[in-house]
Design a protein around this motif. Structure first.
Motif, PDB file in Angstrom:
ATOM      1  N   PRO A  81       0.826  -1.200   0.000  1.00  0.00           N
ATOM      2  CA  PRO A  81       0.000   0.000   0.000  1.00  0.00           C
ATOM      3  C   PRO A  81       0.867   1.260   0.000  1.00  0.00           C
ATOM      4  CG  PRO A  81      -0.658  -1.531   1.744  1.00  0.00           C
ATOM      5  CD  PRO A  81       0.631  -2.032   1.191  1.00  0.00           C
ATOM      6  N   SER A  82       0.434   2.248  -0.798  1.00  0.00           N
ATOM      7  CA  SER A  82       1.199   3.484  -0.913  1.00  0.00           C
ATOM      8  C   SER A  82       0.255   4.675  -0.927  1.00  0.00           C
ATOM      9  CB  SER A  82       2.027   3.496  -2.203  1.00  0.00           C
ATOM     10  OG  SER A  82       2.959   2.431  -2.217  1.00  0.00           O
ATOM     11  N   ASP A  83       0.733   5.786  -0.377  1.00  0.00           N
ATOM     12  CA  ASP A  83      -0.004   7.040  -0.508  1.00  0.00           C
ATOM     13  C   ASP A  83       0.196   7.641  -1.888  1.00  0.00           C
ATOM     14  OD1 ASP A  83      -0.835   6.998   2.194  1.00  0.00           O
ATOM     15  OD2 ASP A  83       1.064   7.889   2.833  1.00  0.00           O
ATOM     16  N   LEU A  84       1.318   7.330  -2.494  1.00  0.00           N
ATOM     17  CA  LEU A  84       1.728   7.995  -3.732  1.00  0.00           C
ATOM     18  C   LEU A  84       2.162   6.935  -4.731  1.00  0.00           C
ATOM     19  CD1 LEU A  84       4.118  11.031  -3.973  1.00  0.00           C
ATOM     20  CD2 LEU A  84       4.794   8.880  -5.034  1.00  0.00           C
ATOM     21  N   SER A  85       1.650   7.048  -5.959  1.00  0.00           N
ATOM     22  CA  SER A  85       2.079   6.162  -7.040  1.00  0.00           C
ATOM     23  C   SER A  85       2.680   7.009  -8.152  1.00  0.00           C
ATOM     24  CB  SER A  85       0.899   5.360  -7.589  1.00  0.00           C
ATOM     25  OG  SER A  85       0.412   4.469  -6.609  1.00  0.00           O
ATOM     26  N   ALA A  86       3.765   6.513  -8.722  1.00  0.00           N
ATOM     27  CA  ALA A  86       4.460   7.261  -9.763  1.00  0.00           C
ATOM     28  C   ALA A  86       5.129   6.274 -10.702  1.00  0.00           C
ATOM     29  CB  ALA A  86       5.506   8.188  -9.135  1.00  0.00           C
ATOM     30  N   VAL A  87       5.709   6.801 -11.759  1.00  0.00           N
ATOM     31  CA  VAL A  87       6.560   5.992 -12.628  1.00  0.00           C
ATOM     32  C   VAL A  87       7.906   6.702 -12.780  1.00  0.00           C
ATOM     33  CG1 VAL A  87       4.675   4.968 -13.943  1.00  0.00           C
ATOM     34  CG2 VAL A  87       5.747   7.065 -14.764  1.00  0.00           C
ATOM     35  N   ILE A  88       8.928   5.928 -13.078  1.00  0.00           N
ATOM     36  CA  ILE A  88      10.209   6.531 -13.456  1.00  0.00           C
ATOM     37  C   ILE A  88      10.038   7.082 -14.864  1.00  0.00           C
ATOM     38  CG2 ILE A  88      12.637   6.117 -13.953  1.00  0.00           C
ATOM     39  CD1 ILE A  88      12.636   3.969 -11.809  1.00  0.00           C
ATOM     40  N   SER A  89      10.087   8.398 -15.004  1.00  0.00           N
ATOM     41  CA  SER A  89       9.903   9.008 -16.323  1.00  0.00           C
ATOM     42  C   SER A  89      11.226   9.265 -17.039  1.00  0.00           C
ATOM     43  CB  SER A  89       9.116  10.316 -16.203  1.00  0.00           C
ATOM     44  OG  SER A  89       9.809  11.259 -15.409  1.00  0.00           O
ATOM     45  N   ARG A  90      12.302   9.451 -16.267  1.00  0.00           N
ATOM     46  CA  ARG A  90      13.619   9.669 -16.877  1.00  0.00           C
ATOM     47  C   ARG A  90      14.693   9.152 -15.919  1.00  0.00           C
ATOM     48  NH1 ARG A  90      13.584  16.031 -18.812  1.00  0.00           N
ATOM     49  NH2 ARG A  90      11.463  16.479 -18.091  1.00  0.00           N
ATOM     50  N   ASN A 130      19.137  12.121 -10.873  1.00  0.00           N
ATOM     51  CA  ASN A 130      19.355  10.764 -11.374  1.00  0.00           C
ATOM     52  C   ASN A 130      18.044  10.106 -11.775  1.00  0.00           C
ATOM     53  OD1 ASN A 130      21.676  10.767  -8.847  1.00  0.00           O
ATOM     54  ND2 ASN A 130      22.340  10.290 -10.922  1.00  0.00           N
ATOM     55  N   ILE A 131      17.038  10.239 -10.915  1.00  0.00           N
ATOM     56  CA  ILE A 131      15.734   9.608 -11.161  1.00  0.00           C
ATOM     57  C   ILE A 131      14.674  10.698 -11.165  1.00  0.00           C
ATOM     58  CG2 ILE A 131      14.006   7.983 -10.299  1.00  0.00           C
ATOM     59  CD1 ILE A 131      16.284   6.415  -8.972  1.00  0.00           C
ATOM     60  N   VAL A 132      13.888  10.736 -12.245  1.00  0.00           N
ATOM     61  CA  VAL A 132      12.780  11.686 -12.346  1.00  0.00           C
ATOM     62  C   VAL A 132      11.485  10.891 -12.254  1.00  0.00           C
ATOM     63  CG1 VAL A 132      11.699  13.495 -13.724  1.00  0.00           C
ATOM     64  CG2 VAL A 132      14.188  13.188 -13.795  1.00  0.00           C
ATOM     65  N   LEU A 133      10.583  11.367 -11.418  1.00  0.00           N
ATOM     66  CA  LEU A 133       9.304  10.703 -11.195  1.00  0.00           C
ATOM     67  C   LEU A 133       8.198  11.426 -11.936  1.00  0.00           C
ATOM     68  CD1 LEU A 133       9.569  10.087  -7.343  1.00  0.00           C
ATOM     69  CD2 LEU A 133      10.042   8.461  -9.182  1.00  0.00           C
ATOM     70  N   GLY A 134       7.386  10.651 -12.674  1.00  0.00           N
ATOM     71  CA  GLY A 134       6.238  11.190 -13.380  1.00  0.00           C
ATOM     72  C   GLY A 134       4.957  10.547 -12.893  1.00  0.00           C
ATOM     73  N   ASP A 135       3.842  10.992 -13.450  1.00  0.00           N
ATOM     74  CA  ASP A 135       2.536  10.499 -13.027  1.00  0.00           C
ATOM     75  C   ASP A 135       2.298   9.085 -13.543  1.00  0.00           C
ATOM     76  OD1 ASP A 135       2.089  12.920 -11.835  1.00  0.00           O
ATOM     77  OD2 ASP A 135       0.829  13.712 -13.448  1.00  0.00           O
ATOM     78  N   ALA A 136       1.751   8.240 -12.665  1.00  0.00           N
ATOM     79  CA  ALA A 136       1.379   6.885 -13.059  1.00  0.00           C
ATOM     80  C   ALA A 136      -0.011   6.900 -13.683  1.00  0.00           C
ATOM     81  CB  ALA A 136       1.397   5.966 -11.840  1.00  0.00           C
ATOM     82  N   VAL A 137      -0.221   6.057 -14.683  1.00  0.00           N
ATOM     83  CA  VAL A 137      -1.527   5.962 -15.332  1.00  0.00           C
ATOM     84  C   VAL A 137      -2.565   5.500 -14.308  1.00  0.00           C
ATOM     85  CG1 VAL A 137      -2.854   4.776 -17.124  1.00  0.00           C
ATOM     86  CG2 VAL A 137      -0.493   5.483 -17.576  1.00  0.00           C
ATOM     87  N   GLY A 138      -3.672   6.214 -14.251  1.00  0.00           N
ATOM     88  CA  GLY A 138      -4.758   5.813 -13.360  1.00  0.00           C
ATOM     89  C   GLY A 138      -4.586   6.231 -11.916  1.00  0.00           C
ATOM     90  N   ALA A 139      -3.484   6.911 -11.604  1.00  0.00           N
ATOM     91  CA  ALA A 139      -3.241   7.354 -10.227  1.00  0.00           C
ATOM     92  C   ALA A 139      -3.407   8.869 -10.154  1.00  0.00           C
ATOM     93  CB  ALA A 139      -1.842   6.962  -9.771  1.00  0.00           C
ATOM     94  N   ASP A 140      -3.600   9.366  -8.935  1.00  0.00           N
ATOM     95  CA  ASP A 140      -3.610  10.811  -8.754  1.00  0.00           C
ATOM     96  C   ASP A 140      -2.251  11.368  -9.178  1.00  0.00           C
ATOM     97  OD1 ASP A 140      -6.152  10.681  -7.717  1.00  0.00           O
ATOM     98  OD2 ASP A 140      -5.478  10.612  -5.621  1.00  0.00           O
ATOM     99  N   GLY A 141      -2.262  12.519  -9.820  1.00  0.00           N
ATOM    100  CA  GLY A 141      -1.010  13.116 -10.254  1.00  0.00           C
ATOM    101  C   GLY A 141      -0.160  13.549  -9.075  1.00  0.00           C
ATOM    102  N   LEU A 142       1.154  13.579  -9.291  1.00  0.00           N
ATOM    103  CA  LEU A 142       2.063  14.034  -8.242  1.00  0.00           C
ATOM    104  C   LEU A 142       1.879  15.531  -8.025  1.00  0.00           C
ATOM    105  CD1 LEU A 142       5.377  12.236  -9.282  1.00  0.00           C
ATOM    106  CD2 LEU A 142       3.719  11.501  -7.574  1.00  0.00           C
TER     107      LEU A 142
END
Length: 291
Positions: free
Chosen positions: A2-11, A186-198
Motif C-alpha cells: 500500500p502506498s499514498d503515492l504512485s508514480a513511474v520513473i519518467s527519466r 538521477n531519477i525523475v518521477l512522473g505520473d502513473a496511469v490511473g493514479a492521482d497526479g504528483l
C-alpha cells in the motif's frame, strides 16, 4: 504494497564525469553508490582538488557517451577522447569537498585533453571502488550509505511536477522555462496511469520509495533536501550563466531543514535492490512522512 503515492520513473540520468553533462538513459544498474558509472570520474587541478562548473562553466559542454567498452567524451573544438571502462593508471589521492579519497589517474592523454579545453592544468581521475566514501550519518539515520564523487549521496530524486511548477513561476515572471537538465537528477518521477497526479515537491514528503524491477523490489530512502549552488543558473546548452533560476528559487524554496538554503530535489540512499536494473516506465510507490 500500500502506498499514498504512485508514480513511474519518467527519466533516468547518469553523470559519468562529475560536473560534466549528463547522459539520459533508458535503464541503469543500481549499485550501492547509486546508478552504475554515476560520478565514477572527476576532474581535478594540479593539487588534486576537484573542479566543477561553479568555477569552470565550460565543463557543461563536455558531453560523455557510455558505450559497451569505453566512454567517449566530446566538447566543442576538440577531438573525441576515448576512456576505457576497464583500465586505469596510477593510484592517487584526491579531494572532493572535505573528503580525501583514493582514486586512479587516467593518464597523460586525458589530462592534456581536459587541460586544453578548460584552459588550466587538469587531470581526469576515477574513483577507487575499494575506497568507502560514506554519506553523512547525520542525515542517513546511521545507515552506512556510500557514494563515489557525487556531492554526498548516491541518488537525486526530482519529480516532473516540481519542474512544471517551477517553470510556471518562471514564465509568469517573463523568463523562459528551463529543462530538467539544470537540476541534474538521477531519477525523475512522473505520473502513473490511473493514479492521482504528483503534487510539486512530493519527493520532499515521502518515506522509503519502492520500485518494482524484474529482479525484485528496490528501496530508496530520501534523506536530505538538495541545497542548490549556482550550477542551475548555467544553461547546459551554452555554458552561459544568468541568475533567473536562483532568483526564482529564492522566492519560495528557502528550506528550514538545511538552515534556509535553497533546495530542489531530494538526496536518497539505497536500502535494497543492489544490482537490480532500474528502467524508465517502472512503477514506484511511497508513503508520506508524518512527523
Amino acid at each position: 504494497m500500500p502506498s499514498d503515492l504512485s508514480a513511474v520513473i519518467s527519466r533516468l540520468y547518469v553523470y559519468p564525469v562529475k560536473s560534466c553533462a549528463g547522459v539520459q538513459v533508458q535503464e541503469a544498474i543500481l549499485t550501492e553508490t547509486g546508478l552504475e558509472f554515476d560520478r565514477a570520474w572527476m576532474v581535478v587541478d594540479s593539487k588534486g582538488e576537484f573542479l566543477t562548473q561553479r568555477e569552470l562553466p565550460r565543463m557543461a559542454l563536455i558531453k560523455p557517451q557510455l558505450r559497451h567498452h569505453d566512454m567517449v567524451l566530446r566538447a566543442p573544438g576538440m577531438l573525441a577522447l576515448h576512456i576505457a571502462l576497464d583500465q586505469v593508471e596510477e593510484p592517487v589521492r584526491v579531494r572532493v569537498w572535505k573528503d580525501d579519497v583514493q582514486a586512479y589517474d587516467m593518464g597523460a592523454i586525458a589530462a592534456q585533453w581536459f587541460t586544453d579545453f578548460l584552459g588550466q592544468t587538469a587531470r581526469l581521475v576515477r574513483f577507487d571502488p575499494e575506497h568507502k566514501r560514506v554519506c553523512s550519518p547525520q542525515w542517513t539515520g546511521g545507515v552506512e550509505a556510500l557514494n563515489q564523487f557525487s556531492d554526498g549521496y548516491p541518488v537525486l530524486l526530482i519529480s516532473e511536477a516540481s519542474l512544471a511548477h517551477f517553470n510556471e513561476k518562471l514564465v509568469a515572471a517573463g523568463t523562459p522555462a528551463v529543462t530538467m537538465e539544470r537540476f541534474r537528477p538521477n531519477i525523475v518521477l512522473g505520473d502513473a496511469v490511473g493514479a492521482d497526479g504528483l503534487a510539486p515537491h512530493d519527493e520532499d514528503r515521502i518515506d522509503t520509495m519502492h520500485v518494482a524491477t524484474e529482479q525484485g523490489m528496490v528501496q530508496l530512502k530520501p534523506v536530505k533536501p538538495c541545497p542548490r549552488c549556482p550550477i542551475p543558473n548555467i544553461d547546459p546548452a551554452t555554458a552561459l550563466s544568468s541568475p533567473e533560476v536562483g532568483d526564482m528559487l529564492q522566492t519560495y524554496r528557502q528550506d528550514a531543514r538545511v538552515n534556509g538554503a535553497l533546495t530542489f530535489g531530494m538526496n536518497a540512499i539505497v536500502l535494497a535492490g543492489i544490482d537490480h536494473q532500474l528502467k524508465v516506465g517502472q512503477t514506484a510507490g511511497a508513503s508520506y512522512l508524518f512527523e
